[in-house]
Design a protein around this motif. Structure first.
Motif, mmCIF file in Angstrom:
data_model
loop_
_atom_site.group_PDB
_atom_site.id
_atom_site.type_symbol
_atom_site.label_atom_id
_atom_site.label_comp_id
_atom_site.label_asym_id
_atom_site.label_seq_id
_atom_site.Cartn_x
_atom_site.Cartn_y
_atom_site.Cartn_z
ATOM 1 N N GLY A 71 -22.719 -99.696 77.686
ATOM 2 C CA GLY A 71 -22.213 -99.332 76.367
ATOM 3 C C GLY A 71 -22.666 -100.272 75.260
ATOM 4 N N GLN A 72 -23.731 -101.014 75.494
ATOM 5 C CA GLN A 72 -24.243 -101.958 74.505
ATOM 6 C C GLN A 72 -25.296 -101.305 73.627
ATOM 7 O OE1 GLN A 72 -23.165 -105.330 74.316
ATOM 8 N NE2 GLN A 72 -21.618 -104.462 75.663
ATOM 9 N N LYS A 73 -25.418 -101.807 72.400
ATOM 10 C CA LYS A 73 -26.524 -101.438 71.530
ATOM 11 C C LYS A 73 -27.609 -102.491 71.721
ATOM 12 C CE LYS A 73 -24.004 -101.363 67.790
ATOM 13 N NZ LYS A 73 -23.611 -101.217 66.365
ATOM 14 N N ILE A 74 -28.861 -102.066 71.661
ATOM 15 C CA ILE A 74 -29.993 -102.968 71.879
ATOM 16 C C ILE A 74 -30.816 -103.024 70.602
ATOM 17 C CG2 ILE A 74 -32.099 -103.372 73.207
ATOM 18 C CD1 ILE A 74 -30.722 -101.620 75.434
ATOM 19 N N PHE A 82 -31.464 -99.258 69.684
ATOM 20 C CA PHE A 82 -31.279 -98.179 70.652
ATOM 21 C C PHE A 82 -29.808 -98.176 71.064
ATOM 22 C CE2 PHE A 82 -35.618 -99.566 70.941
ATOM 23 C CZ PHE A 82 -36.352 -98.427 71.150
ATOM 24 N N LYS A 83 -29.232 -96.974 71.187
ATOM 25 C CA LYS A 83 -27.861 -96.848 71.665
ATOM 26 C C LYS A 83 -27.685 -95.478 72.300
ATOM 27 C CE LYS A 83 -26.171 -95.466 67.125
ATOM 28 N NZ LYS A 83 -25.320 -95.806 66.003
ATOM 29 N N PRO A 111 -34.900 -96.890 63.631
ATOM 30 C CA PRO A 111 -35.980 -97.839 63.377
ATOM 31 C C PRO A 111 -35.524 -98.986 62.477
ATOM 32 C CG PRO A 111 -36.578 -95.626 62.637
ATOM 33 C CD PRO A 111 -35.174 -95.571 63.097
ATOM 34 N N GLU A 112 -36.109 -100.149 62.706
ATOM 35 C CA GLU A 112 -35.815 -101.289 61.842
ATOM 36 C C GLU A 112 -36.314 -100.990 60.432
ATOM 37 O OE1 GLU A 112 -37.970 -105.386 61.700
ATOM 38 O OE2 GLU A 112 -36.338 -105.542 63.152
ATOM 39 N N THR A 113 -35.540 -101.388 59.451
ATOM 40 C CA THR A 113 -35.942 -101.187 58.057
ATOM 41 C C THR A 113 -35.938 -102.525 57.342
ATOM 42 O OG1 THR A 113 -33.671 -100.761 57.341
ATOM 43 C CG2 THR A 113 -34.999 -98.849 57.931
#
Length: 184
Positions: A71-74, A82-83, A111-113
């Motif tokens: 259940g972690q976000k990466i 990613f989640k 995506p990273e912004t």
């Protein structure tokens, strides 16, 4: 190289605003870039050996699976977040909303912004910056029209003998994978 696109007409009459308008639709190469090619590319950019890079990339999938299952976000710097996402059946009573009502699961990617200042103005004695949030991965992407590629029928399964990526027609229909933006 640049991202190729074709012109695609929206034939979905359910949305009068976008009906019969043309939109750019992405075209992808039929070949996927695999881990080996990524490792080869990284090797030319770094001092690591290809075998070390490939080993790290191979382990990345297992590591991501592990943390997503917890259940972690990466967050991968320079790439994005990613989640886990999922859909579920709606039920009337809270007690009936259980894991068994979950109908599908997917990995969501953001995506990273980065904030890019595109100008400034003064308002009431204060400097107001105008900015855009650029997707880091796409900041340098250029676009080029592809010629000689036909638009597949909406019933063509994506990835089966077609060069085109999907596109979401305004108002529904089409394959997933690209977006039409009215007025952009």
């Amino acid at each position: 190289m640049s991202q190729k696109y074709i012109r695609s007409k929206n034939n979905n009459s359910h949305n009068a605003k976008t009906y019969n308008k043309y939109y750019a639709k992405p075209v992808y190469d039929e070949k996927f870039i695999e881990t080996d090619e990524i490792a080869d590319f990284i090797q030319t950019q770094a001092t690591l050996k290809r075998s070390d890079i490939k080993a790290a990339l191979d382990e990345l999938g297992a590591a991501m699976k592990h943390f997503l299952e917890m259940g972690q976000k990466i967050r991968l710097t320079g790439i994005g977040i990613f989640k886990v996402g999922f859909s579920s059946i709606g039920v009337t009573k809270a007690d009936d909303c259980t894991a068994s009502t979950i109908t599908s699961r997917r990995v969501l990617f953001q995506p990273e912004t980065e904030r890019i200042v595109v100008g400034s103005s003064e308002k009431n004695g204060k400097i107001i910056q105008k900015y855009v949030n650029a997707k880091t991965l796409l900041k340098e992407v250029t676009f080029e029209e592809a010629h000689g590629i036909s638009n597949p029928s909406p019933s063509s399964p994506e990835g089966e003998g077609t060069n085109t990526g999907g596109g979401t027609t305004p108002g529904g229909g089409g394959n997933s994978g690209g977006d039409y933006n009215e007025g952009d």
